[in-house]
Design a protein around this motif. Structure first.
Motif, PDB file in Angstrom:
ATOM      1  N   ALA A   1      -3.693   6.665  -7.276  1.00 23.94           N
ATOM      2  CA  ALA A   1      -2.692   5.627  -7.529  1.00 23.94           C
ATOM      3  C   ALA A   1      -2.206   5.686  -8.972  1.00 23.94           C
ATOM      4  O   ALA A   1      -1.020   5.454  -9.246  1.00 23.94           O
ATOM      5  CB  ALA A   1      -3.273   4.249  -7.218  1.00 23.94           C
ATOM      6  N   ALA A   2      -3.107   5.997  -9.913  1.00 22.25           N
ATOM      7  CA  ALA A   2      -2.714   6.111 -11.316  1.00 22.25           C
ATOM      8  C   ALA A   2      -1.717   7.248 -11.514  1.00 22.25           C
ATOM      9  O   ALA A   2      -0.761   7.132 -12.289  1.00 22.25           O
ATOM     10  CB  ALA A   2      -3.946   6.321 -12.192  1.00 22.25           C
ATOM     11  N   VAL A   3      -1.919   8.347 -10.794  1.00 20.96           N
ATOM     12  CA  VAL A   3      -0.970   9.454 -10.844  1.00 20.96           C
ATOM     13  C   VAL A   3       0.355   9.033 -10.231  1.00 20.96           C
ATOM     14  O   VAL A   3       1.434   9.273 -10.794  1.00 20.96           O
ATOM     15  CB  VAL A   3      -1.536  10.685 -10.114  1.00 20.96           C
ATOM     16  CG1 VAL A   3      -0.487  11.783 -10.014  1.00 20.96           C
ATOM     17  CG2 VAL A   3      -2.784  11.210 -10.816  1.00 20.96           C
ATOM     18  N   MET A   4       0.302   8.384  -9.080  1.00 19.77           N
ATOM     19  CA  MET A   4       1.513   7.978  -8.380  1.00 19.77           C
ATOM     20  C   MET A   4       2.385   7.079  -9.245  1.00 19.77           C
ATOM     21  O   MET A   4       3.615   7.252  -9.302  1.00 19.77           O
ATOM     22  CB  MET A   4       1.153   7.259  -7.076  1.00 19.77           C
ATOM     23  CG  MET A   4       2.361   6.828  -6.265  1.00 19.77           C
ATOM     24  SD  MET A   4       1.929   6.057  -4.677  1.00 19.77           S
ATOM     25  CE  MET A   4       1.304   4.465  -5.245  1.00 19.77           C
ATOM     26  N   VAL A   5       1.769   6.128  -9.928  1.00 21.47           N
ATOM     27  CA  VAL A   5       2.523   5.168 -10.733  1.00 21.47           C
ATOM     28  C   VAL A   5       3.353   5.867 -11.809  1.00 21.47           C
ATOM     29  O   VAL A   5       4.471   5.429 -12.133  1.00 21.47           O
ATOM     30  CB  VAL A   5       1.558   4.128 -11.353  1.00 21.47           C
ATOM     31  CG1 VAL A   5       2.224   3.365 -12.481  1.00 21.47           C
ATOM     32  CG2 VAL A   5       1.083   3.161 -10.283  1.00 21.47           C
ATOM     33  N   THR A   6       2.839   6.954 -12.342  1.00 19.20           N
ATOM     34  CA  THR A   6       3.573   7.662 -13.409  1.00 19.20           C
ATOM     35  C   THR A   6       4.684   8.546 -12.875  1.00 19.20           C
ATOM     36  O   THR A   6       5.493   9.057 -13.658  1.00 19.20           O
ATOM     37  CB  THR A   6       2.612   8.520 -14.240  1.00 19.20           C
ATOM     38  OG1 THR A   6       2.074   9.571 -13.427  1.00 19.20           O
ATOM     39  CG2 THR A   6       1.480   7.682 -14.806  1.00 19.20           C
ATOM     40  N   GLU A   7       4.750   8.723 -11.546  1.00 18.03           N
ATOM     41  CA  GLU A   7       5.725   9.637 -10.961  1.00 18.03           C
ATOM     42  C   GLU A   7       6.706   8.948 -10.021  1.00 18.03           C
ATOM     43  O   GLU A   7       7.404   9.608  -9.254  1.00 18.03           O
ATOM     44  CB  GLU A   7       4.991  10.762 -10.216  1.00 18.03           C
ATOM     45  CG  GLU A   7       4.098  11.604 -11.130  1.00 18.03           C
ATOM     46  CD  GLU A   7       3.376  12.715 -10.389  1.00 18.03           C
ATOM     47  OE1 GLU A   7       3.614  12.890  -9.175  1.00 18.03           O
ATOM     48  OE2 GLU A   7       2.569  13.419 -11.028  1.00 18.03           O
ATOM     49  N   LEU A   8       6.786   7.636 -10.076  1.00 12.80           N
ATOM     50  CA  LEU A   8       7.657   6.903  -9.162  1.00 12.80           C
ATOM     51  C   LEU A   8       9.112   7.006  -9.584  1.00 12.80           C
ATOM     52  O   LEU A   8       9.427   6.974 -10.773  1.00 12.80           O
ATOM     53  CB  LEU A   8       7.247   5.425  -9.108  1.00 12.80           C
ATOM     54  CG  LEU A   8       5.887   5.114  -8.494  1.00 12.80           C
ATOM     55  CD1 LEU A   8       5.575   3.627  -8.623  1.00 12.80           C
ATOM     56  CD2 LEU A   8       5.837   5.539  -7.030  1.00 12.80           C
ATOM     57  N   PRO A   9      10.024   7.083  -8.618  1.00  8.47           N
ATOM     58  CA  PRO A   9      11.454   7.041  -8.955  1.00  8.47           C
ATOM     59  C   PRO A   9      11.846   5.657  -9.448  1.00  8.47           C
ATOM     60  O   PRO A   9      11.165   4.660  -9.172  1.00  8.47           O
ATOM     61  CB  PRO A   9      12.136   7.380  -7.623  1.00  8.47           C
ATOM     62  CG  PRO A   9      11.152   6.992  -6.574  1.00  8.47           C
ATOM     63  CD  PRO A   9       9.795   7.241  -7.165  1.00  8.47           C
ATOM     64  N   ASP A  10      12.949   5.600 -10.169  1.00 13.49           N
ATOM     65  CA  ASP A  10      13.375   4.339 -10.772  1.00 13.49           C
ATOM     66  C   ASP A  10      13.597   3.234  -9.745  1.00 13.49           C
ATOM     67  O   ASP A  10      13.456   2.043 -10.066  1.00 13.49           O
ATOM     68  CB  ASP A  10      14.670   4.553 -11.559  1.00 13.49           C
ATOM     69  CG  ASP A  10      14.466   5.386 -12.815  1.00 13.49           C
ATOM     70  OD1 ASP A  10      13.309   5.523 -13.263  1.00 13.49           O
ATOM     71  OD2 ASP A  10      15.467   5.923 -13.345  1.00 13.49           O
ATOM     72  N   GLU A  11      13.967   3.597  -8.525  1.00 13.08           N
ATOM     73  CA  GLU A  11      14.298   2.581  -7.513  1.00 13.08           C
ATOM     74  C   GLU A  11      13.086   1.768  -7.065  1.00 13.08           C
ATOM     75  O   GLU A  11      13.244   0.674  -6.512  1.00 13.08           O
ATOM     76  CB  GLU A  11      14.926   3.248  -6.293  1.00 13.08           C
ATOM     77  CG  GLU A  11      16.299   3.848  -6.536  1.00 13.08           C
ATOM     78  CD  GLU A  11      16.224   5.279  -7.028  1.00 13.08           C
ATOM     79  OE1 GLU A  11      17.267   5.953  -7.012  1.00 13.08           O
ATOM     80  OE2 GLU A  11      15.120   5.741  -7.427  1.00 13.08           O
ATOM     81  N   VAL A  12      11.887   2.283  -7.267  1.00 11.40           N
ATOM     82  CA  VAL A  12      10.681   1.564  -6.828  1.00 11.40           C
ATOM     83  C   VAL A  12      10.471   0.356  -7.727  1.00 11.40           C
ATOM     84  O   VAL A  12      10.425   0.460  -8.949  1.00 11.40           O
ATOM     85  CB  VAL A  12       9.446   2.476  -6.853  1.00 11.40           C
ATOM     86  CG1 VAL A  12       8.176   1.662  -6.587  1.00 11.40           C
ATOM     87  CG2 VAL A  12       9.581   3.578  -5.816  1.00 11.40           C
ATOM     88  N   GLN A  13      10.330  -0.809  -7.105  1.00 14.55           N
ATOM     89  CA  GLN A  13      10.199  -2.071  -7.835  1.00 14.55           C
ATOM     90  C   GLN A  13       8.775  -2.621  -7.848  1.00 14.55           C
ATOM     91  O   GLN A  13       8.412  -3.376  -8.744  1.00 14.55           O
ATOM     92  CB  GLN A  13      11.102  -3.129  -7.186  1.00 14.55           C
ATOM     93  CG  GLN A  13      12.560  -2.741  -7.091  1.00 14.55           C
ATOM     94  CD  GLN A  13      13.261  -3.482  -5.963  1.00 14.55           C
ATOM     95  OE1 GLN A  13      12.691  -3.720  -4.907  1.00 14.55           O
ATOM     96  NE2 GLN A  13      14.516  -3.851  -6.202  1.00 14.55           N
ATOM     97  N   VAL A  14       7.986  -2.259  -6.830  1.00 17.64           N
ATOM     98  CA  VAL A  14       6.698  -2.931  -6.611  1.00 17.64           C
ATOM     99  C   VAL A  14       5.633  -1.909  -6.217  1.00 17.64           C
ATOM    100  O   VAL A  14       5.893  -1.001  -5.426  1.00 17.64           O
ATOM    101  CB  VAL A  14       6.813  -3.972  -5.467  1.00 17.64           C
ATOM    102  CG1 VAL A  14       5.487  -4.706  -5.262  1.00 17.64           C
ATOM    103  CG2 VAL A  14       7.934  -4.966  -5.736  1.00 17.64           C
ATOM    104  N   LEU A  15       4.422  -2.100  -6.753  1.00 17.80           N
ATOM    105  CA  LEU A  15       3.257  -1.372  -6.253  1.00 17.80           C
ATOM    106  C   LEU A  15       2.559  -2.261  -5.234  1.00 17.80           C
ATOM    107  O   LEU A  15       2.093  -3.358  -5.559  1.00 17.80           O
ATOM    108  CB  LEU A  15       2.287  -1.018  -7.383  1.00 17.80           C
ATOM    109  CG  LEU A  15       0.991  -0.333  -6.937  1.00 17.80           C
ATOM    110  CD1 LEU A  15       1.276   1.011  -6.264  1.00 17.80           C
ATOM    111  CD2 LEU A  15       0.024  -0.165  -8.096  1.00 17.80           C
ATOM    112  N   ALA A  16       2.516  -1.794  -3.998  1.00 22.73           N
ATOM    113  CA  ALA A  16       1.943  -2.598  -2.913  1.00 22.73           C
ATOM    114  C   ALA A  16       0.434  -2.402  -2.815  1.00 22.73           C
ATOM    115  O   ALA A  16      -0.108  -1.355  -3.170  1.00 22.73           O
ATOM    116  CB  ALA A  16       2.601  -2.215  -1.588  1.00 22.73           C
ATOM    117  N   HIS A  17      -0.220  -3.410  -2.317  1.00 17.30           N
ATOM    118  CA  HIS A  17      -1.659  -3.470  -1.986  1.00 17.30           C
ATOM    119  C   HIS A  17      -2.532  -2.463  -2.751  1.00 17.30           C
ATOM    120  O   HIS A  17      -3.087  -1.532  -2.185  1.00 17.30           O
ATOM    121  CB  HIS A  17      -1.877  -3.346  -0.484  1.00 17.30           C
ATOM    122  CG  HIS A  17      -1.244  -2.196   0.225  1.00 17.30           C
ATOM    123  ND1 HIS A  17      -1.425  -0.879  -0.122  1.00 17.30           N
ATOM    124  CD2 HIS A  17      -0.450  -2.171   1.323  1.00 17.30           C
ATOM    125  CE1 HIS A  17      -0.788  -0.094   0.701  1.00 17.30           C
ATOM    126  NE2 HIS A  17      -0.170  -0.860   1.595  1.00 17.30           N
TER     127      HIS A  17
END
Length: 294
Positions: free
Chosen positions: A169-185
């Motif tokens: 999840a820590a890796v994912m958060v740094t690679e999200l596209p700008d359109e993503v607004q929320v980290l779910a569950h």
């Protein structure tokens, strides 16, 4: 004494999600109106990940119309975007007093950057969530539920799964596209946890996800499927997290808004307040113009 207004449900599924065949968009809208929610977002699943199912579950999964290969790999069907958007438009006509938002829940979007970009082009979705449902273990991709629940391989420990999950999840958060607004569950593995869950032994791992998420300006979801530990919300505030959203993760109409009164009270206790827009996120101060506000 009148009860406090409830927040918007920013994470709900209908019959357009591959794992919610018994869902109902119209039924969920009716339930949201019954509860007095200001808004509901239908964040349907977009899952590209193929994951291996434990052998005892393969027949059950296939019976739901989901493809299961001879090797046990599950291939979730794609979202029928045009039909889904037409259903939202129909519900907006039927429920004019309820704000109904389009949305998607992107599973492991950092593993499928090109597909994610293509889907999000055109701005058709008003709520975009990122989530992690799967992790890689011993050369295979597994649904986290199956590594923590009763069908987990004997050598797998839940604590190790959670640490692996949070690292990914820590890796994912740094690679999200700008359109993503929320980290779910963020606490997704806890849904199948054996016994009472205490986040304290995993504080460092949670913080490694929360810190870059806070720096990105995105919102942390308080998912009420299993109540998010108050301590995690406290860490989020300490690390400078600006916003929280609320999501029941309902797959049936009756679960819309489940646990929202308690979740809203917890968010308030940790310094988050309702925004001027009733269908927006809750912020740590009365501003604002962050991702997804308004």
């Amino acid at each position: 004494m009148p009860t406090a207004p409830l927040p918007a449900d920013d994470h709900s599924h209908s019959e357009w999600s591959w794992d919610a065949s018994q869902g109902s968009m119209q039924g969920s809208c009716a339930r949201a109106c019954e509860l007095g929610l200001p808004a509901i977002a239908f964040t349907e699943h977009v899952d590209v990940t193929r994951w291996v199912a434990p052998e005892p579950l393969r027949e059950q999964i296939a019976a739901r119309g989901v493809a299961v290969g001879d090797d046990g790999a599950v291939t979730p069907p794609p979202l029928a975007v045009d039909h889904y958007l037409a259903a939202v438009a129909d519900c907006r006509r039927r429920y004019p007093d309820l704000a109904i938002l389009t949305g998607v829940e992107l599973g492991e979007p950092h593993w499928f950057a090109e597909q994610t970009r293509s889907l999000l082009e055109g701005g058709r979705f008003e709520r975009v969530l990122a989530s992690l449902h799967s992790v890689r273990l011993d050369g295979q991709t597994w649904m986290v539920d199956h590594l923590v629940g009763p069908h987990a391989p004997e050598h797998v420990e839940p604590a190790d799964v959670l640490r692996r999950y949070l690292a990914e999840a820590a890796v994912m958060v740094t690679e999200l596209p700008d359109e993503v607004q929320v980290l779910a569950h963020l606490d997704y593995p806890v849904r199948s946890w054996r016994g009472r869950f205490d986040p304290t032994p995993f504080e460092a791992e949670f913080r490694q996800v929360l810190a870059p998420l806070a720096a990105s300006g995105r919102a942390l979801e308080i998912n009420t499927r299993v109540p998010l530990a108050a301590r995690i919300v406290g860490w989020w505030h300490e690390l400078g997290g600006e916003a929280v959203s609320f999501g029941a993760d309902a797959h049936l109409p009756g679960d819309v808004g489940h646990g929202f009164a308690a979740a809203a009270a917890m968010a308030t206790a940790h310094g988050f307040r309702r925004d001027r827009h009733p269908h927006g996120f809750w912020y740590r101060s009365p501003r604002h113009g962050g991702r997804g506000s308004g």
